[in-house]
Scaffold this active site. Sequence first.
Site, PDB file in Angstrom:
ATOM      1  N   MET A 147      23.927   9.268   2.665  1.00  0.00           N
ATOM      2  CA  MET A 147      23.823  10.563   3.329  1.00  0.00           C
ATOM      3  C   MET A 147      24.039  10.428   4.829  1.00  0.00           C
ATOM      4  O   MET A 147      24.629  11.295   5.476  1.00  0.00           O
ATOM      5  CB  MET A 147      22.468  11.221   3.032  1.00  0.00           C
ATOM      6  CG  MET A 147      22.352  12.646   3.533  1.00  0.00           C
ATOM      7  SD  MET A 147      23.608  13.747   2.831  1.00  0.00           S
ATOM      8  CE  MET A 147      22.728  14.417   1.413  1.00  0.00           C
ATOM      9  N   PHE A 166     -11.080  -7.648  13.913  1.00  0.00           N
ATOM     10  CA  PHE A 166      -9.983  -8.039  13.030  1.00  0.00           C
ATOM     11  C   PHE A 166      -9.745  -6.938  11.986  1.00  0.00           C
ATOM     12  O   PHE A 166     -10.673  -6.493  11.331  1.00  0.00           O
ATOM     13  CB  PHE A 166     -10.316  -9.364  12.328  1.00  0.00           C
ATOM     14  CG  PHE A 166      -9.247  -9.796  11.364  1.00  0.00           C
ATOM     15  CD1 PHE A 166      -7.971 -10.118  11.816  1.00  0.00           C
ATOM     16  CD2 PHE A 166      -9.512  -9.854   9.999  1.00  0.00           C
ATOM     17  CE1 PHE A 166      -6.984 -10.496  10.915  1.00  0.00           C
ATOM     18  CE2 PHE A 166      -8.521 -10.232   9.105  1.00  0.00           C
ATOM     19  CZ  PHE A 166      -7.250 -10.546   9.560  1.00  0.00           C
ATOM     20  N   GLN A 167      -8.503  -6.540  11.864  1.00  0.00           N
ATOM     21  CA  GLN A 167      -8.079  -5.480  10.939  1.00  0.00           C
ATOM     22  C   GLN A 167      -8.813  -4.157  11.162  1.00  0.00           C
ATOM     23  O   GLN A 167      -9.014  -3.393  10.229  1.00  0.00           O
ATOM     24  CB  GLN A 167      -8.200  -5.939   9.477  1.00  0.00           C
ATOM     25  CG  GLN A 167      -7.205  -7.063   9.167  1.00  0.00           C
ATOM     26  CD  GLN A 167      -7.013  -7.317   7.688  1.00  0.00           C
ATOM     27  OE1 GLN A 167      -7.930  -7.125   6.892  1.00  0.00           O
ATOM     28  NE2 GLN A 167      -5.822  -7.759   7.311  1.00  0.00           N
ATOM     29  N   LYS A 210     -17.591  -1.178   5.872  1.00  0.00           N
ATOM     30  CA  LYS A 210     -17.962  -2.214   4.907  1.00  0.00           C
ATOM     31  C   LYS A 210     -19.472  -2.246   4.672  1.00  0.00           C
ATOM     32  O   LYS A 210     -19.930  -2.435   3.544  1.00  0.00           O
ATOM     33  CB  LYS A 210     -17.465  -3.577   5.417  1.00  0.00           C
ATOM     34  CG  LYS A 210     -17.435  -4.649   4.347  1.00  0.00           C
ATOM     35  CD  LYS A 210     -16.724  -5.910   4.852  1.00  0.00           C
ATOM     36  CE  LYS A 210     -16.682  -6.983   3.754  1.00  0.00           C
ATOM     37  NZ  LYS A 210     -16.009  -8.210   4.225  1.00  0.00           N
ATOM     38  N   GLU A 217       0.821  -1.217   0.000  1.00  0.00           N
ATOM     39  CA  GLU A 217       0.000   0.000   0.000  1.00  0.00           C
ATOM     40  C   GLU A 217       0.851   1.262   0.000  1.00  0.00           C
ATOM     41  O   GLU A 217       0.446   2.296  -0.529  1.00  0.00           O
ATOM     42  CB  GLU A 217      -0.968   0.011   1.189  1.00  0.00           C
ATOM     43  CG  GLU A 217      -2.119  -0.981   1.079  1.00  0.00           C
ATOM     44  CD  GLU A 217      -1.748  -2.373   1.571  1.00  0.00           C
ATOM     45  OE1 GLU A 217      -0.568  -2.611   1.905  1.00  0.00           O
ATOM     46  OE2 GLU A 217      -2.653  -3.242   1.618  1.00  0.00           O
TER      47      GLU A 217
END
Lengths: 170, 576
Positions: free
Chosen positions: B481, B113-114, B163, B51
């Site tokens: 760097m 969940f999630q 959802k 993502e």
Amino acid sequence: MSHHTVSVELENKPGALVRISQLFARRGYNIQSLAVGPTERPGISRLTLRVDCSEHTIEQIEKQMHKLVNVLRVVELLPDESVERELALITVGAPPDRRAELIALGDVFGARVADIGREALTFEIVGRPEELDAFEELVRPHGVRELARTGRIGLRRPGPRQSRAQAALT
Amino acid sequence: MTRMLGSDAILRSLEAEGVEVMFGIPGGAILPTYDAIARGTTVRHVLARHEQGAGHMAQGYARASGRVGVAIATSGPGATNLVTPIADAWMDSTPLVCITGQVYSRLIGTDAFQEIDITGITLPCVKHSWLVQDVREIPAVMKAAFHVARSGRPGPVLVDIAKDAQEAELDFNYPDEVDLPGWKPPTKVHERQVREAARAIAEARQPIVYAGGGVLNGDACVELLELIESANLPSVVTLMGKSAIPDSHPLNCGMPGMHGSKFANFALNKSDLIIAVGSRFDDRVTGKVSAFAPGAKVIHFDIDAAEVGKIRSADIPVVGPLKLALRQLTNELKTMLADKPMQTAAWHAQLEEWRGQYPYKYRKGAPGSLIKPQLVMETLRDITAGRNDVIWTTGVGQHQMWAMQYLQCDEPRSFITSGGLGTMGFGVPAAVGAKAARPDATVICVDGDGCFQMTCQELATAALERLPIVVVIVNNGWLGMVRQWQDLFYSERFAETHLTKQVPDYAQLAEALGAAGFTVDHEDDLESTLRAALEAGRTAVVDVRTDPEENCYPMIPAGAAAVDIIEMPDEEEVPS
């Protein structure tokens, strides 16, 4: 550093308040008090914030708050041009022999007795925040058991400038 | 009005906004919307591999095209993986609409969940966000999301959609207007302020334009060019502003700041009038603020009032759209200068002296020695010279600064980099997004080996989605760097910065991900290999192994003043 009171009109939407408090946290501004409640218009809340900061910072705070989508209006309430009030509840130790003295003290400040118990009483006082400070100081020797303040709320005076009559009223 | 599912309404909204492409990955809480994609949409979906990649692709798309980028992900980890691109877009003012699925409304707050509070997590780095639990809100929220993302100072917004809202039905009607009483970005400019600015410019002896990313975001490149040409105004251009005016333009004095040229830093710091245009006095430009351009008055043009006076107080603030403001300024200035031309000849002579005196420079390697990273940039610049179809993206670090110093960008939006957040790994996915926005362009990502390893999985996206890009890895085997800071400020204690040049084998890795892989060890093969990669006709990776000890100069140490600029050490000081 100086004191500033900021009045914010915001849409009463989920998360609107947290966006403001988050902005203060994220930019390192310190909130002294914050009070929020409904206004004359449905769906619009007014938030009164008290902050200690420099002139430069208060300008930044106003500009940053203006960018929040739910914020409709931001104005600084200047002492001469606004009315500010606060409410405090103070429970003070008051054995029966001290009650009368305390109630008399409260009278001077216009503090109402909200509740009374065997060993303590609760004052309810509304006034300018500085008056509340003074009252708190006076009752402190009696033993302040609990104290709650709402944080100041304020409005701009309806007139453009403070008249002498208004000055007398505050 | 059409009866449809919330998931279909999301896609119809994207179509109504003219979205051509979205970048994302499906997952549980966004599945209904992916099912709607399966039912059909005109919006192309590019399947990323992470993502974060999807988010940076959307950024690359937005930066290359000037349109709003769209990223889509599921709840929980899908959403948290978008946080870095959202923060990056916030810092660099990139218009982005991120759509995330959220668990069912009835599960919100139960640690399902999630489930994660993604609107909460992203609060400090979005312009606004919405949690949609009622399907009927979808059209108005989508309309508002695009409006907020692109209007005023552009930036990211987040739309988190439960959802059940995706699965429920609504009567779909896409609104014409947004209902956002608190959102009023400036659309006009104070004429008096503009006139005052024009007067200050007309009177200045040592004026300098300080142009930033706002010029590109505000679509004001043409107007800025018109201004500087009509008044013969020299200009420095920030990292984010690169390509806003052509690098080859004689009035372009290059980039100021930490790794900018001594010339550009002198031009800015010794001016008597700074005309800031869509730039924000970032600490990488100013160094120590109290020592920054002490003799200069400041005119500050910006769409965002909160940027004006934030770091450096503005003598003449001008808030509003740059396109409009610059057009008005040029008109005012032309009238004033017709009577009395500017007295800046001595300043121009001084600038030209500095330009000649302080070019970017590096010590060429002896024959057979390790390739100098600057040579990679020069070669890339030379083999693309004269082309107007090249878009560059970069990661973050030494390679980014060398790219900025040496690459020539003459077309607006041809240099896409992560400025404010400094996100390593930005380059590859941003290149994929830029290619999706401009399929006709040749998109080249100049990357570091450290950066490349953070997001190289998106090569698979580039290969399979037929979005060919060329990645040139300046492979010095170090987090360069960071190594440079350890070298200069931490007494050469190189803690945990060595990656090695050999692991992974970048050419093999590229092949494994569906791209062509090249390795260059010798200067003699550099140009031919880069040309071969550009002509490969598919996604290609060139692993150029470079001198690990090369530092990026000049350098103004963090918090120091421009006068404390560190130049490349003299020959004799360099250990052989």
